[in-house]
Design an enzyme around this catalytic site. Structure first.
Site, PDB file in Angstrom:
ATOM      1  N   HIS A   3      -1.712  -2.311  -9.771  1.00 14.61           N
ATOM      2  CA  HIS A   3      -2.770  -1.763  -8.928  1.00 14.61           C
ATOM      3  C   HIS A   3      -3.937  -2.732  -8.883  1.00 14.61           C
ATOM      4  CE1 HIS A   3      -5.623   1.112  -7.238  1.00 14.61           C
ATOM      5  NE2 HIS A   3      -4.551   1.766  -6.848  1.00 14.61           N
ATOM      6  N   HIS A  55       0.876  -1.189   0.000  1.00 15.13           N
ATOM      7  CA  HIS A  55       0.000   0.000   0.000  1.00 15.13           C
ATOM      8  C   HIS A  55       0.909   1.233   0.000  1.00 15.13           C
ATOM      9  CE1 HIS A  55      -3.520   2.357   0.537  1.00 15.13           C
ATOM     10  NE2 HIS A  55      -3.859   2.059   1.771  1.00 15.13           N
ATOM     11  N   ASP A  86       2.769   5.849  -6.540  1.00 15.47           N
ATOM     12  CA  ASP A  86       3.981   5.823  -5.726  1.00 15.47           C
ATOM     13  C   ASP A  86       5.250   5.872  -6.569  1.00 15.47           C
ATOM     14  OD1 ASP A  86       2.770   5.668  -3.154  1.00 15.47           O
ATOM     15  OD2 ASP A  86       2.166   3.623  -3.654  1.00 15.47           O
TER      16      ASP A  86
HETATM   17  N1  COA Z   1       5.772  -6.449 -10.039  1.00 17.35           N
HETATM   18  C1  COA Z   1       5.803  -7.619 -10.691  1.00 17.35           C
HETATM   19  N2  COA Z   1       4.712  -8.339 -10.979  1.00 17.35           N
HETATM   20  C2  COA Z   1       3.525  -7.826 -10.585  1.00 17.35           C
HETATM   21  C3  COA Z   1       3.417  -6.588  -9.928  1.00 17.35           C
HETATM   22  C4  COA Z   1       4.600  -5.894  -9.650  1.00 17.35           C
HETATM   23  N3  COA Z   1       4.571  -4.741  -8.999  1.00 17.35           N
HETATM   24  N4  COA Z   1       2.123  -6.334  -9.672  1.00 17.35           N
HETATM   25  C5  COA Z   1       1.432  -7.358 -10.155  1.00 17.35           C
HETATM   26  N5  COA Z   1       2.280  -8.267 -10.698  1.00 17.35           N
HETATM   27  C6  COA Z   1       1.916  -9.529 -11.330  1.00 17.35           C
HETATM   28  C7  COA Z   1       1.798 -10.607 -10.265  1.00 17.35           C
HETATM   29  O1  COA Z   1       3.030 -11.241 -10.023  1.00 17.35           O
HETATM   30  C8  COA Z   1       0.772 -11.510 -10.886  1.00 17.35           C
HETATM   31  O2  COA Z   1       1.414 -12.254 -11.893  1.00 17.35           O
HETATM   32  P1  COA Z   1       1.033 -13.787 -12.118  1.00 17.35           P
HETATM   33  O3  COA Z   1      -0.417 -13.781 -12.501  1.00 17.35           O
HETATM   34  O4  COA Z   1       1.968 -14.217 -13.208  1.00 17.35           O
HETATM   35  O5  COA Z   1       1.266 -14.454 -10.799  1.00 17.35           O
HETATM   36  C9  COA Z   1      -0.175 -10.546 -11.583  1.00 17.35           C
HETATM   37  O6  COA Z   1       0.615  -9.397 -11.890  1.00 17.35           O
HETATM   38  C10 COA Z   1      -1.354 -10.125 -10.714  1.00 17.35           C
HETATM   39  O7  COA Z   1      -0.834  -9.592  -9.509  1.00 17.35           O
HETATM   40  P2  COA Z   1      -1.587  -9.592  -8.114  1.00 17.35           P
HETATM   41  O8  COA Z   1      -0.622  -9.243  -7.027  1.00 17.35           O
HETATM   42  O9  COA Z   1      -2.379 -10.839  -7.942  1.00 17.35           O
HETATM   43  O10 COA Z   1      -2.613  -8.425  -8.351  1.00 17.35           O
HETATM   44  P3  COA Z   1      -3.330  -7.632  -7.231  1.00 17.35           P
HETATM   45  O11 COA Z   1      -4.455  -6.941  -7.887  1.00 17.35           O
HETATM   46  O12 COA Z   1      -3.630  -8.458  -6.056  1.00 17.35           O
HETATM   47  O13 COA Z   1      -2.163  -6.633  -6.794  1.00 17.35           O
HETATM   48  C11 COA Z   1      -0.906  -4.914  -6.038  1.00 17.35           C
HETATM   49  C12 COA Z   1      -2.189  -5.308  -6.761  1.00 17.35           C
HETATM   50  C13 COA Z   1      -0.860  -3.395  -5.886  1.00 17.35           C
HETATM   51  C14 COA Z   1      -0.890  -5.535  -4.621  1.00 17.35           C
HETATM   52  C15 COA Z   1       0.302  -5.421  -6.843  1.00 17.35           C
HETATM   53  O14 COA Z   1       0.290  -4.899  -8.126  1.00 17.35           O
HETATM   54  C16 COA Z   1       1.613  -5.107  -6.139  1.00 17.35           C
HETATM   55  O15 COA Z   1       2.029  -5.831  -5.223  1.00 17.35           O
HETATM   56  N6  COA Z   1       2.295  -4.007  -6.562  1.00 17.35           N
HETATM   57  C17 COA Z   1       3.496  -3.572  -5.918  1.00 17.35           C
HETATM   58  C18 COA Z   1       3.180  -2.777  -4.667  1.00 17.35           C
HETATM   59  C19 COA Z   1       2.725  -1.383  -4.939  1.00 17.35           C
HETATM   60  O16 COA Z   1       3.295  -0.685  -5.751  1.00 17.35           O
HETATM   61  N7  COA Z   1       1.691  -0.979  -4.212  1.00 17.35           N
HETATM   62  C20 COA Z   1       1.100   0.339  -4.337  1.00 17.35           C
HETATM   63  C21 COA Z   1      -0.264   0.249  -4.901  1.00 17.35           C
HETATM   64  S1  COA Z   1      -0.953   1.852  -5.195  1.00 17.35           S
END
Ligand code: COA
Length: 380
Positions: A272, A224, A323
């Site tokens: 996201h 987050h 971010d």
């Molecule tokens: N880096 C690398 N791969 C990523 C990624 C990232 N930042 N964000 C998503 N992915 C990939 C996942 O590995 C997954 O791949 P797969 O299907 O091959 O396993 C796919 O994209 C879906 O990701 P998932 O984490 O299940 O999606 P989500 O909707 O639950 O996640 C976040 C959203 C924000 C938690 C996720 O994108 C993340 O962890 N981002 C980094 C943290 C961040 O920047 N947070 C600020 C948000 S405003």
């Protein structure tokens, strides 16, 4: 429960839990509205005080309302000595987000309206937190640097005064403008994890400061708000080389990203839960970052930014979130990396408290169900 009758949505993904009139996130059009106004327009035409007022009151302030609000905000900027003493008692090994969490709790315990959750009391508490938090964040960064506190200045707006208290120097107008834009963009984003946390706490009829304290805990995590800090760690890991050209930096950043993705690493600042084709706030924040890169003459940072973004886009088509440009912007302004998420707190206090008031106005205890999958009933 019959397995046919329920579906578990991990992380509540895609679950609509309530109505809100505060903001609208539309992933299809990559748009974000605060009380109906596009956030880009607010960032361009309004300052953060006006945006805060809008989030709480539902309408932008008239000139007179803005003047009254500004006067109250300026009167509440000084760090209370007893809060200062509590912060001083915390070790500098504690993360600044722990300091924010403690500060919100102390401000609640000390508030004369602590146990009053009427709409009027909650609005007063929200505005008091908004006014007090820049001093908390600025003071904590300074004490970690061994610097004395800088008193607030009545002649400066919210953002200029924030930078003044953090650095003890009058900031350039371009820097104030970029900082103000970041505050506006971070202010509100519907039912994200920390806002939902605040609403869950509020739904038990607990008080506003308890809800904000819990929300700060939720925001700390790198999935987050902690992502803005994590972005800077990525830049540091790749290595910031001031003598390097944009192209050289981009090449090294691309190689770093390719390696990270080959090792299935999650790279903070990308992706996201709601936006799948790009975060609506990024273009505005990126424009502010570009101005800061030009202001401070640091093209190599743009090289790192571009290299990571392009390599991620080519490999996985995952776009940056807010971010990603915010981290290097705060770095250029001179903030310590650990202070980035506390800056997010100072801004998001507005959105959290608007949601807390909305929850109070139409409350229902938030208490979902779970499906038990432990051992069958047994005897000792
Ligand atoms: N880096 C690398 N791969 C990523 C990624 C990232 N930042 N964000 C998503 N992915 C990939 C996942 O590995 C997954 O791949 P797969 O299907 O091959 O396993 C796919 O994209 C879906 O990701 P998932 O984490 O299940 O999606 P989500 O909707 O639950 O996640 C976040 C959203 C924000 C938690 C996720 O994108 C993340 O962890 N981002 C980094 C943290 C961040 O920047 N947070 C600020 C948000 S405003």
């Amino acid at each position: 429960m019959d397995t046919e009758t329920f579906e578990i949505r991990k992380g509540l993904a895609g679950v609509v839990v309530d109505y809100t009139a505060i903001s609208k996130v539309n992933p299809d059009t990559n748009s974000l509205l605060y009380r109906g106004y596009p956030v880009q327009e607010l960032a361009a035409k309004c300052n953060f005080e006006e945006v805060a007022y809008l989030l709480w009151h539902g309408e932008l302030p008239t000139q007179k309302e803005l003047e009254q609000f500004r006067a109250a905000e300026r009167a509440g900027r000084t760090l209370n000595p007893s809060l200062k003493a509590v912060i001083d008692a915390l070790p500098t090994t504690a993360h600044p987000m722990d300091v924010c969490r403690t500060a919100a709790s102390v401000l609640g315990a000390r508030h004369p309206l602590a146990e009053d959750s009427s709409p009027e009391a909650n609005l007063t508490k929200a505005k008091d937190l908004f006014a007090a938090f820049p001093a908390v964040v600025a003071y904590d960064q300074r004490r970690r640097r061994g610097q004395a506190a800088v008193e607030p200045r009545d002649d400066l707006g919210y953002s200029a005064n924030f930078l003044w208290m953090a650095f003890g120097e009058e900031p350039a107008d371009e820097v104030v403008a970029a900082f103000d834009v970041s505050m506006t963009l971070y202010a509100e984003h519907s039912f994200n994890a920390s806002t939902f946390t605040a609403r869950v706490v509020t739904s038990t009829l607990s008080d506003l400061h308890s809800a904000v304290t819990a929300a700060i805990g939720a925001l700390k995590g790198p999935l987050h708000g902690g992502a803005n800090e994590a972005v800077m760690h990525t830049f540091d890991e790749i290595g910031i080389r001031s003598e390097e050209s944009l192209e050289e930096a981009a090449t090294r950043a691309r190689a770093w990203m390719e390696d990270a993705l080959a090792h299935k690493k999650k790279v903070m600042g990308f992706g996201h839960r709601v936006y799948k084709h790009g975060d609506s706030r990024v273009p505005t924040m990126k424009a502010a970052l570009d101005k800061m890169i030009a202001h401070y003459g640091r093209p190599e940072l743009l090289g790192l930014y571009n290299g990571l973004e392009q390599a991620m886009d080519e490999a996985k088509a995952i776009k940056p979130n807010l971010d990603y440009p915010a981290g290097p912007t705060y770095h250029l302004m001179g903030f310590d990396t650990q202070t980035f998420t506390p800056l997010f707190v100072a801004s998001r206090i507005t959105g959290w408290t608007a949601h807390i008031m909305e929850q109070v106005a139409s409350n229902s205890l938030i208490r979902p169900l779970s499906e038990y999958n432990g051992p069958e009933q047994r005897s000792i």
